[in-house]
Structures are given as structure tokens and as C-alpha cells.
Design an enzyme around this catalytic site. Sequence first.
Site, PDB file in Angstrom:
ATOM      1  N   ASP A  60     -18.711  12.360 -27.660  1.00  0.00           N
ATOM      2  CA  ASP A  60     -20.051  12.055 -28.148  1.00  0.00           C
ATOM      3  C   ASP A  60     -20.116  10.536 -28.294  1.00  0.00           C
ATOM      4  OD1 ASP A  60     -22.326  11.488 -29.607  1.00  0.00           O
ATOM      5  OD2 ASP A  60     -21.986  12.994 -31.152  1.00  0.00           O
ATOM      6  N   GLN A  70     -23.143   6.674 -30.508  1.00  0.00           N
ATOM      7  CA  GLN A  70     -23.064   5.465 -31.323  1.00  0.00           C
ATOM      8  C   GLN A  70     -22.239   4.356 -30.666  1.00  0.00           C
ATOM      9  OE1 GLN A  70     -24.894   5.126 -33.923  1.00  0.00           O
ATOM     10  NE2 GLN A  70     -25.483   7.238 -34.319  1.00  0.00           N
ATOM     11  N   LYS A  88     -31.321   5.820 -28.854  1.00  0.00           N
ATOM     12  CA  LYS A  88     -30.471   4.946 -29.669  1.00  0.00           C
ATOM     13  C   LYS A  88     -30.116   3.647 -28.943  1.00  0.00           C
ATOM     14  CE  LYS A  88     -28.278   8.865 -32.064  1.00  0.00           C
ATOM     15  NZ  LYS A  88     -28.926   8.762 -33.379  1.00  0.00           N
ATOM     16  N   HIS A 112     -21.038  14.675 -36.125  1.00  0.00           N
ATOM     17  CA  HIS A 112     -22.457  14.941 -36.347  1.00  0.00           C
ATOM     18  C   HIS A 112     -22.672  16.433 -36.134  1.00  0.00           C
ATOM     19  CE1 HIS A 112     -26.789  14.918 -35.414  1.00  0.00           C
ATOM     20  NE2 HIS A 112     -26.859  13.710 -35.952  1.00  0.00           N
ATOM     21  N   CYS A 142     -26.726  14.150 -41.261  1.00  0.00           N
ATOM     22  CA  CYS A 142     -26.327  15.221 -40.332  1.00  0.00           C
ATOM     23  C   CYS A 142     -24.809  15.354 -40.241  1.00  0.00           C
ATOM     24  CB  CYS A 142     -26.921  14.997 -38.945  1.00  0.00           C
ATOM     25  SG  CYS A 142     -28.720  15.023 -38.913  1.00  0.00           S
TER      26      CYS A 142
END
Length: 380
Positions: A191, A194, A217, A115, A358
Site C-alpha cells: 500500500d 502515503q 493524494k 489502514h 481509519c
Amino acid sequence: MSDNGLGDIRKDFRILSTGLKYFDNAATSLTPDQVMEAMDNYYATFRANVGRGVYRSTRIASEAYEAAHRKVAQFVDASNDVLVFTKNCTEAIGMVINGLRWRKGDKVIITMLEHHSNYAPWIRARKVFGFDLEVVRVGSNGIITGELEKALDDRTRIVSFSHVSNVLGSIAPLEEICKLAHSHGAFVLVDASQSVPHMPMRSTKESYDFMAFSGHKMLGPTGIGALVIRRGLEDEIDPLSVGGGAVKDVSLDEYELAEGWERFEAGTPNIAGAIGLARAAEYLDGIGMQRVRSHEEKLLEEMMSMLSGIEGIKIYGPNDMRVKSGIVSFSVDGLSPHIIASLLDSEYGIAVRSGHMCCYPLMKYVLGKPEGLIRASVYI
């Protein structure tokens, strides 16, 4: 589509009563009433700053804020580490990039899956700090391990990568990558935006050194995220700012930082956001993260099966459900992704993401889709 026994929770999401059919959970999730009520309760009954007084409401607020750290840390299996509340995942990643004390000859490895939040800041930091930046290519299935192993050497200071691709849904082998990086003495920044909301997180000795994720999220409010710092590494990064709440003592020409997460949280924090995020973590714990994962796998299989049977549709990412999250990105022959997304919304009330998501480098240089794709992403 099947609900895998989770249909009874729909009543907690009042926005669904509008008829919305929401398939953009990879961008942001919906928020249950319980989270909003927890935040409202703070504003209505003990609204005060934290760590800055001895009267009753500030003590209650401080206790709730400290408890939020513990609850969210426990949710991601990081109770023994340092969890810092941030504005979002982007800020958490930036804290590591700008807080590390860079040395001449340092090398950073990222991937083309990233991202922009875990890509563009490294490009800017390279110009400021002078480290070498290597971007690892990936296949269209999102597998990164082989090329990453080739790129690693003893100059590598840190490897930064997405646990789950927000475009392809591919799940990276977290422990394997961490082990490879640590064998070269490199740090690992993950990261996990997700992955934290969608699957159980397990911390091992061969796990990450830094982990960033966002609250919005995972059923929480916007404006709150977190950075997890492996215990013992707090002194490896300098705080982005210093001020109230982050210092233990200040003299005429010196200051002493506070311990733990406090040293990284200067100024008045997002108290209501932290309380809301903690309530979101409790809500998900109440369902059970393995149950969440199983539910999404079932929805994913149904969605992949339906879409693959439609002529003109191409699905991107891995086909193996064991290494794929609840994200399906696809294209339709001869039609712009934005046209498809607009039609789904106007004609059927279905919300999906369209465009580059993104991830310009992935779209342009790996998938050959500079105009982007359509993405449907599921959740509870």
C-alpha cells in the site's frame, strides 16, 4: 514555516487564496490548476469513449488514455510492468485479494499499522477463501521488520503492508521486507498511498509484486488510483469483472481476455481522471520527487521542533527523520483530538485530521488511544 524554494507554486493552487492553511495532505491533497485544466480540456475538446471507435475524437481520447498509463507508470518507475487504473487504492488492494487463486493452507501476513483498506478486506476474505491470517504487532515507533520476519514461513502466500504509515509516518524498509518475503516464495502487496506522492519510487528485482496507490493524494482528482502488477504476474490474478474493453474475443460459450492492463479494466473507465492523474505526475516530475522529499523533511523538522516544545503535547512515531515522512500525529493532555482540530479550524483556519484515521487496531491495541489523535501532514 520554510518553503525550501517552492513558494512560487502556491499560485497554482487557487484554493489557497481563500486563506486556508492546509495540513491534511495524508487524507487528500489539493489540486493545482494544471490538473483541472487537463481534465477540462478532455471534456471540452475531445470528449469520447476510449478504444471504441475510429472517428477523430475517440482516437484522440484513446491516445490520451494510453499515454496516461505510460506517464503514471514512468512516474512510479514501473514502465516495464503493468499499471491498471482503478477507482482508488482500496479497489486496487481488493483486486489482488479477490483475484488471487487461493489454495488450502495459504497464509496471509498483514500488520497492525494498516489502514482499514488493507485490514478489513483481509478479514472478510479469510472468511470467504479460508486462508490463515496473521496480524503482526508493531511498536509505537511503527517498526515492523523484526516481528514480520518471525511470522514468515513457507506457507505464506502474500505479505501486505503499508510502505508509510498514515498515522505514524514511519517508512518501512520496502526492499528488505520484499527480500524476506520472496525468500519464502511469498508475494508482496504494498500500500503505497502515503509514499508515491511524497518520495522517489525505485523498482528493483527485490521489489514488490503488487503496488496500490491513490491519485487524490498526489495532486490528482478523486475517483482514480492504480494497481501496479509486476510483469509476468498478470495471470496470477483474475479480473474482478469482465466486459467491454477487457476481452480480445468472445464466442458462444467462451471468452479470451485482452493483454496487459486492458484485461483488468472492463467497462468505460474514468478517462478524465486518468488524464488528470497523468498531469499530476507530470507536475510532480517537474518539481522533482527528491526535491519534494527534501522540502517535506525540512517542514517536518520545523514542525516536530515546534510541537515538542509545547507542554502537554505528545508526539507519536519515529524521531529519526530518515525513516519518517511528513506526518506528525500528536495528543494534547486532557483534551479531545476533535476539540483541538475544531479550535485550530475556527480560530486559525488550520485544517488538520483528528480521530482514529481509519486505523482502529493501531490506535486501540498499540498506541492505547481509542479516541484517536491529531494529525498534521505536509506536502509541497
